[in-house]
Motif scaffolding. Structure first.
Motif, mmCIF file in Angstrom:
data_model
loop_
_atom_site.group_PDB
_atom_site.id
_atom_site.type_symbol
_atom_site.label_atom_id
_atom_site.label_comp_id
_atom_site.label_asym_id
_atom_site.label_seq_id
_atom_site.Cartn_x
_atom_site.Cartn_y
_atom_site.Cartn_z
ATOM 1 N N TRP A 354 25.371 -5.788 7.033
ATOM 2 C CA TRP A 354 24.079 -6.260 7.524
ATOM 3 C C TRP A 354 23.193 -6.694 6.362
ATOM 4 C CZ3 TRP A 354 20.641 -3.316 4.999
ATOM 5 C CH2 TRP A 354 20.993 -2.008 4.680
ATOM 6 N N ARG A 355 22.146 -7.414 6.708
ATOM 7 C CA ARG A 355 21.068 -7.745 5.779
ATOM 8 C C ARG A 355 19.763 -7.300 6.437
ATOM 9 N NH1 ARG A 355 22.327 -9.280 0.501
ATOM 10 N NH2 ARG A 355 24.110 -10.705 0.496
ATOM 11 N N LEU A 356 18.813 -6.799 5.616
ATOM 12 C CA LEU A 356 17.543 -6.333 6.165
ATOM 13 C C LEU A 356 16.438 -6.553 5.138
ATOM 14 C CD1 LEU A 356 16.397 -4.921 8.701
ATOM 15 C CD2 LEU A 356 16.690 -2.746 7.519
ATOM 16 N N TYR A 357 15.270 -6.899 5.631
ATOM 17 C CA TYR A 357 14.099 -7.149 4.780
ATOM 18 C C TYR A 357 12.886 -6.605 5.521
ATOM 19 C CZ TYR A 357 10.398 -10.012 2.544
ATOM 20 O OH TYR A 357 9.271 -10.451 1.908
ATOM 21 N N GLY A 358 12.082 -5.778 4.832
ATOM 22 C CA GLY A 358 10.939 -5.146 5.476
ATOM 23 C C GLY A 358 9.621 -5.518 4.828
ATOM 24 N N ARG A 359 8.567 -5.567 5.667
ATOM 25 C CA ARG A 359 7.210 -5.820 5.181
ATOM 26 C C ARG A 359 6.297 -4.728 5.730
ATOM 27 N NH1 ARG A 359 10.502 -9.806 7.526
ATOM 28 N NH2 ARG A 359 8.878 -10.762 8.762
ATOM 29 N N VAL A 360 5.596 -4.024 4.842
ATOM 30 C CA VAL A 360 4.821 -2.854 5.254
ATOM 31 C C VAL A 360 3.324 -3.131 5.194
ATOM 32 C CG1 VAL A 360 4.882 -1.879 2.908
ATOM 33 C CG2 VAL A 360 4.416 -0.392 4.856
ATOM 34 N N THR A 361 2.633 -2.648 6.232
ATOM 35 C CA THR A 361 1.171 -2.652 6.260
ATOM 36 C C THR A 361 0.719 -1.214 6.463
ATOM 37 O OG1 THR A 361 1.181 -4.826 7.330
ATOM 38 C CG2 THR A 361 -0.892 -3.601 7.356
ATOM 39 N N TYR A 362 -0.081 -0.693 5.540
ATOM 40 C CA TYR A 362 -0.573 0.678 5.654
ATOM 41 C C TYR A 362 -1.778 0.722 6.589
ATOM 42 C CZ TYR A 362 2.542 1.812 1.814
ATOM 43 O OH TYR A 362 3.657 2.000 1.037
ATOM 44 N N PRO A 363 -2.062 1.903 7.169
ATOM 45 C CA PRO A 363 -3.132 1.986 8.175
ATOM 46 C C PRO A 363 -4.523 1.659 7.648
ATOM 47 C CG PRO A 363 -2.290 4.180 7.612
ATOM 48 C CD PRO A 363 -1.336 3.191 7.022
ATOM 49 N N ASP A 364 -4.724 1.741 6.333
ATOM 50 C CA ASP A 364 -6.044 1.434 5.784
ATOM 51 C C ASP A 364 -6.122 0.011 5.233
ATOM 52 O OD1 ASP A 364 -4.310 1.849 3.730
ATOM 53 O OD2 ASP A 364 -5.618 3.145 2.547
ATOM 54 N N GLU A 365 -5.139 -0.830 5.574
ATOM 55 C CA GLU A 365 -5.099 -2.200 5.077
ATOM 56 C C GLU A 365 -5.459 -3.195 6.168
ATOM 57 O OE1 GLU A 365 -1.971 -2.776 1.500
ATOM 58 O OE2 GLU A 365 -1.085 -2.541 3.479
#
Length: 552
Positions: A354-365
């Protein structure tokens, strides 16, 4: 008792309360009475707190603090002294003291908040340490018995107990405010982890969408974390997520950097950085769309030669499929050009299915889009079936709105034979059940009625000729690809590369850059809004545009 209360005050907690009481009062009758009093008072107090809108921030430390208070009242009522936890524990076979002795604390004098703190620290132990502590201190098993029970050497048992006491001591000595503020982003609210992937990812997709799984992956995105550190980061005791760690490790979404220390094995970047990269890439791609779509339109006669039922499909309808193949062909060409100048010396693949790419947003952003983005969200799914005559792949090349999200379930193992039979013979005689199935496919735009019977409204081509189609577009779009590849590399390197760990450069080169080069979103947006080459369905919910069938 409502559902939330039932989950908190479950059989496991009742049993734990009874065993805790038994250790302190030393007889079953008093233990039963005391545990029932504790549970009843806890339920009443919990309901009152919830009624005030002030539920306990940490339920289990709160519960055991309440239990300790009730135990003190129990002792006073019977004029008995408190029984020390360490008194009935004994010592390790090598003479090492219990963990309370290490703290040099008389349990009878331990403050309520310290006892609650100890309970929290116990819950943060890793599974291999916690199971030894439970067996040794709560079940009074000897080191030899624990070794036999767990199938490990006695020396390993002693080592785990020693490490457990060391971690408890460290946790108890650390200022409480440090624990409360450490990694607070995940402990008070979940982060949003937006992921995209390909190849075998669909088989794991449901698991990866679990909120707790996402928080584990966010916690381990940039540096290795122990089970305890993950627990502190996400505000959940290890017992509730260690099975998820096992799954992530087994399927290589995380890896061990040291014993029981885990880090993500795919790139995760800040959502803001990805948004900035997408806006920059979007502008680069959109500038080429008039020329790109003109070339695709000019190549329609050549493309039709590879489509087995091309005579049944209009140009505008067929372009929903050909836009994707052209975008992928151009994408392949840009990847070839990129590898010629790529400064990163990496392996050819990641060795995973598989291939996977993640993008994170924190709750204070709060994500800010600097510039206009013009694109249509899309993804694709491929399903493989075996019919009486063929092995086929049903490709949904636009598995996103505005098309119906249920299109993946229309051609199935059960009706694939019927679909292919009608493709070969539109006038084929159908049973009553087959007529009902065909009527549903007509309703959803996959079959169309005509004087010749029921014709398949999905392009069909041989799988072996799909690469030829992509190659044709790659060669024809080579000039445009060469023009923009440098700008796309610069945009991606400037926004995303600073967030990529060195051990994940292969993922960056072969997948993140592939996503940056992909112009499918822009082709569809331009085709619908400005180019007007696409045949717009009267009803997107009942259209098979963008579907295809590959025969192997």
């Amino acid at each position: 008792m409502n559902t939330q209360e039932a989950q908190l005050f479950d059989g496991e907690l009742m049993e734990a309360a009874y065993l805790w009481c038994y250790r302190h009062v030393s007889n079953t009758h008093d233990a039963e009475d005391l545990s029932q009093e504790i549970l009843l008072e806890a339920i009443i107090s919990y309901r009152k707190a919830c009624g005030r809108g002030e539920p306990p921030a940490a339920f289990y430390p709160w519960f055991w603090g309440l239990a300790q208070n009730r135990l003190r009242l129990f002792y006073r009522a019977r004029k008995k002294q408190a029984v020390l936890l360490g008194a009935s524990v004994g010592e390790l076979s090598d003479g090492e003291p219990s963990y309370f002795d290490l703290f040099d604390i008389d349990e009878a004098l331990v403050a309520e908040e310290e006892r609650a703190r100890l309970t929290l620290e116990l819950s943060l132990l890793s599974r291999i340490q916690r199971e030894c502590v439970v067996l040794y201190y709560l079940q009074n098993r000897s080191v030899k018995e624990i070794a036999a029970c767990l199938g490990i050497p006695e020396g390993t048992v002693k080592s785990r107990l020693f490490d457990a006491r060391k971690n408890l001591k460290k946790g108890m000595e650390e200022p409480m405010e440090n624990n409360e503020t450490k990694n607070k982003r995940l402990s008070y609210a979940p982060a949003d982890l937006n992921m995209c992937g390909c190849n075998d990812i669909p088989s794991h997709w449901h698991f990866l969408q679990d909120t707790m799984v996402k928080q584990i992956l966010v916690a381990c995105a940039y540096e290795g974390k122990t089970v305890r550190e993950i627990a502190e980061a996400i505000g959940v005791a290890p017992v509730y997520f260690e099975d998820k760690i096992d799954y992530l490790l087994k399927h290589r979404f995380i890896k061990e950097t040291a014993p029981s220390t885990f880090i993500d094995d795919f790139p995760v970047v800040p959502q803001q950085a990805d948004v900035d990269m997408q806006v920059a890439a979007n502008a680069i791609h959109l500038a080429t769309m008039p020329r790109v779509t003109a070339i695709i339109r000019d190549l329609l006669p050549e493309a039709r030669k590879l489509i087995l039922n091309e005579g049944d499909l209009s140009d505008g309808y067929l372009l929903w499929f050909l836009y994707v193949r052209a975008a992928w062909g151009m994408n392949d060409r840009m990847m070839e050009l990129y590898k010629e100048v790529c400064p990163h010396k990496v392996a050819d693949d990641n060795g995973k299915p598989w291939r996977l790419y993640g993008r994170v947003t924190y709750p204070d952003e709060q994500i800010v889009q600097h510039g206009e983005y013009k694109g249509m969200c899309w993804s694709n799914m491929h399903y493989h079936f075996r019919t009486a005559k063929h092995s086929i792949t049903v490709a949904n090349l636009y598995e996103a709105e505005p098309f119906s999200m249920s299109r993946d379930t229309l051609i199935t193992e059960g009706n694939a034979n019927l679909v292919m039979r009608l493709w070969e013979d539109p006038r084929a005689e159908l049973t009553s059940n087959e007529q009902e199935t065909a009527a549903q496919l007509v309703k959803n735009g996959f079959l169309a009625t005509s004087e010749g019977g029921l014709r398949l409204n999905v392009p069909v081509l041989k799988w072996a000729e799909v690469p030829e189609l992509d190659k044709m577009y790659a060669e024809s779009l080579n000039g445009i690809a060469a023009e923009v590849v440098a700008a796309l590399i610069e945009a991606t390197d400037s926004h995303i590369l600073p967030h990529i760990r060195p051990d994940l450069l292969e993922e960056y080169v072969h997948y993140v850059m592939l996503l940056s080069f992909d112009c499918t979103s822009e082709i569809f947006w331009y085709g619908v809004n400005e180019g007007h080459d696409l045949e717009i369905p009267a009803d997107y919910e009942t259209s098979a545009a963008g579907m295809a069938i590959y025969i192997r």
